[in-house]
Design a protein around this motif. Sequence first.
Motif, PDB file in Angstrom:
ATOM      1  N   PHE A 349      16.577  68.256  69.802  1.00  0.00           N
ATOM      2  CA  PHE A 349      15.840  67.396  68.871  1.00  0.00           C
ATOM      3  C   PHE A 349      15.218  66.196  69.576  1.00  0.00           C
ATOM      4  O   PHE A 349      14.793  65.246  68.935  1.00  0.00           O
ATOM      5  CB  PHE A 349      16.782  66.900  67.768  1.00  0.00           C
ATOM      6  CG  PHE A 349      17.639  67.982  67.176  1.00  0.00           C
ATOM      7  CD1 PHE A 349      17.068  69.022  66.464  1.00  0.00           C
ATOM      8  CD2 PHE A 349      19.017  67.982  67.355  1.00  0.00           C
ATOM      9  CE1 PHE A 349      17.847  70.037  65.932  1.00  0.00           C
ATOM     10  CE2 PHE A 349      19.806  68.985  66.827  1.00  0.00           C
ATOM     11  CZ  PHE A 349      19.219  70.022  66.114  1.00  0.00           C
ATOM     12  N   ASP A 350      15.169  66.248  70.905  1.00  0.00           N
ATOM     13  CA  ASP A 350      14.755  65.076  71.673  1.00  0.00           C
ATOM     14  C   ASP A 350      13.256  64.817  71.644  1.00  0.00           C
ATOM     15  O   ASP A 350      12.807  63.766  72.096  1.00  0.00           O
ATOM     16  CB  ASP A 350      15.247  65.179  73.123  1.00  0.00           C
ATOM     17  CG  ASP A 350      15.040  66.548  73.743  1.00  0.00           C
ATOM     18  OD1 ASP A 350      14.659  67.488  73.023  1.00  0.00           O
ATOM     19  OD2 ASP A 350      15.255  66.682  74.968  1.00  0.00           O
ATOM     20  N   TYR A 351      12.481  65.758  71.132  1.00  0.00           N
ATOM     21  CA  TYR A 351      11.034  65.530  71.050  1.00  0.00           C
ATOM     22  C   TYR A 351      10.607  65.280  69.598  1.00  0.00           C
ATOM     23  O   TYR A 351       9.486  65.598  69.198  1.00  0.00           O
ATOM     24  CB  TYR A 351      10.254  66.709  71.647  1.00  0.00           C
ATOM     25  CG  TYR A 351      10.630  68.065  71.088  1.00  0.00           C
ATOM     26  CD1 TYR A 351       9.938  68.616  70.017  1.00  0.00           C
ATOM     27  CD2 TYR A 351      11.674  68.793  71.647  1.00  0.00           C
ATOM     28  CE1 TYR A 351      10.278  69.849  69.501  1.00  0.00           C
ATOM     29  CE2 TYR A 351      12.024  70.029  71.143  1.00  0.00           C
ATOM     30  CZ  TYR A 351      11.319  70.558  70.078  1.00  0.00           C
ATOM     31  OH  TYR A 351      11.669  71.794  69.573  1.00  0.00           O
ATOM     32  N   ALA A 352      11.506  64.698  68.830  1.00  0.00           N
ATOM     33  CA  ALA A 352      11.217  64.410  67.426  1.00  0.00           C
ATOM     34  C   ALA A 352      11.338  62.922  67.142  1.00  0.00           C
ATOM     35  O   ALA A 352      12.112  62.211  67.786  1.00  0.00           O
ATOM     36  CB  ALA A 352      12.177  65.185  66.521  1.00  0.00           C
ATOM     37  N   VAL A 353      10.546  62.470  66.178  1.00  0.00           N
ATOM     38  CA  VAL A 353      10.699  61.123  65.628  1.00  0.00           C
ATOM     39  C   VAL A 353      11.609  61.258  64.411  1.00  0.00           C
ATOM     40  O   VAL A 353      11.362  62.093  63.535  1.00  0.00           O
ATOM     41  CB  VAL A 353       9.341  60.526  65.212  1.00  0.00           C
ATOM     42  CG1 VAL A 353       9.539  59.156  64.567  1.00  0.00           C
ATOM     43  CG2 VAL A 353       8.416  60.420  66.418  1.00  0.00           C
ATOM     44  N   ILE A 354      12.666  60.448  64.374  1.00  0.00           N
ATOM     45  CA  ILE A 354      13.655  60.574  63.301  1.00  0.00           C
ATOM     46  C   ILE A 354      13.824  59.226  62.603  1.00  0.00           C
ATOM     47  O   ILE A 354      14.259  58.253  63.225  1.00  0.00           O
ATOM     48  CB  ILE A 354      15.012  61.053  63.854  1.00  0.00           C
ATOM     49  CG1 ILE A 354      14.836  62.379  64.604  1.00  0.00           C
ATOM     50  CG2 ILE A 354      16.030  61.203  62.718  1.00  0.00           C
ATOM     51  CD1 ILE A 354      16.100  62.883  65.264  1.00  0.00           C
TER      52      ILE A 354
END
Length: 424
Positions: A349-354
């Motif tokens: 999930f490291d290439y997501a904006v959360i």
Amino acid sequence: MNTTERAKLLLKKNKIEEAIETLEVFIKENKKERIGAHRLLSQLYMMTSSKEKATATLKEGVKDNPDNLWLQLMLGDLFYFDLKDINSAIEIYQNLLSHFKRPERSTMSPYRYVLKRLSNIYYEIGEFERAKKHFEMFITLEPSDFYASDFRKFTEILIKLGFKERAKEVIKIGVKTHPGDLSLFNFAKENFQREQFEFREKRKRGVLEGVEKIPIKTNLIREFDDIYNTIDSYTKTIRKDDDIITISSCVAAMAEGRMYTVDTIIPSFLAKFVSRFVSQKSVSFGGAAPLANPYAMEIAIHECGSLRITIAALAGVIGKIFGKKGWFYMVAGSQSALIDDPPASIPPFDYAVIPGPENSFEMCNKIKKRTGCRAAVIDANDLGDAWAVGFTDGIDKRKLEIALSDNPAENEDQRTPIVIVKGL
């Protein structure tokens, strides 16, 4: 509301088959798309044990969108994290890496993410020469997602291969950039006994006597996982009625499906403009402020509204003139302060904006109803900051934030998003 958002709304209502049908129809009519439909449909197929369909969906997405390198990363992640097919994952990741003719430092490029995966995979399977090559490529970026575990693995590899001086250089950087990591510090002392390493405690806002904090290691928590069932099952044998159960804000939001992969975000003019006024200072192995990233700012606009963000930006400028910090976030609201930009989360999930959870207080009340314990959603870092974003009645917010200011849940690959607090 786009098709992916409609599908997520259907999921919240437990209408998974209807969500799948909605995405299938959309993809059939829009083979080239930038709203994450292929990724979400693949995930829903995995949730319904349709592995072949999940794989076929992403493969078709890659074929129909050859310029979208993120889809290739997603396909590799499917094989690596879900199907446990390491050989296929390596082939896909290496093909993706071949697209880059030179290093790319940007967090908005798949380059660093594929290097992180390949370096760790080669370490896991004992191909140390290849692991060394990819760790070297990765560390030259001075990335914020070069974890303490990465420093340890890379150092181990260098020692095994006879590069003792380079190993010493690497572990010194690791100890310096990971204060409070006793395991990494002891590893450094054990392997380089003649060297002097300075152990620095994590920053914290104070010490509360008689308070015990128990981080709970979990499996990888994914989008749309039942967070209440997860918390209940992992704390059942440890918790007592007078304990406080805390959950990471980022993980809680992810379980709600509140994450946006960067390939689905198109920063607006407003996002690009306002993000320039956020401090662009980037620290080696630490990164920059999340909202300095226009992709994260676009999600802030989505969460808070363009008018509010515009007014907040003006407030921030005025605050700077008078030497006051935080005016932007005061006006923009709490959701703007909760947003994590890439690569703040762990793979995949490291290439997501959360952003933060939709309603942290409601979530806490549901946790309490399920477990019988007081509960809080926590946003914390390694700078001594902890924020109780939401909490149930009977919690002293200030004391809880002091107790968790040393960030016992950690922010890297420890997978300890749940912390039980006793004695508070």
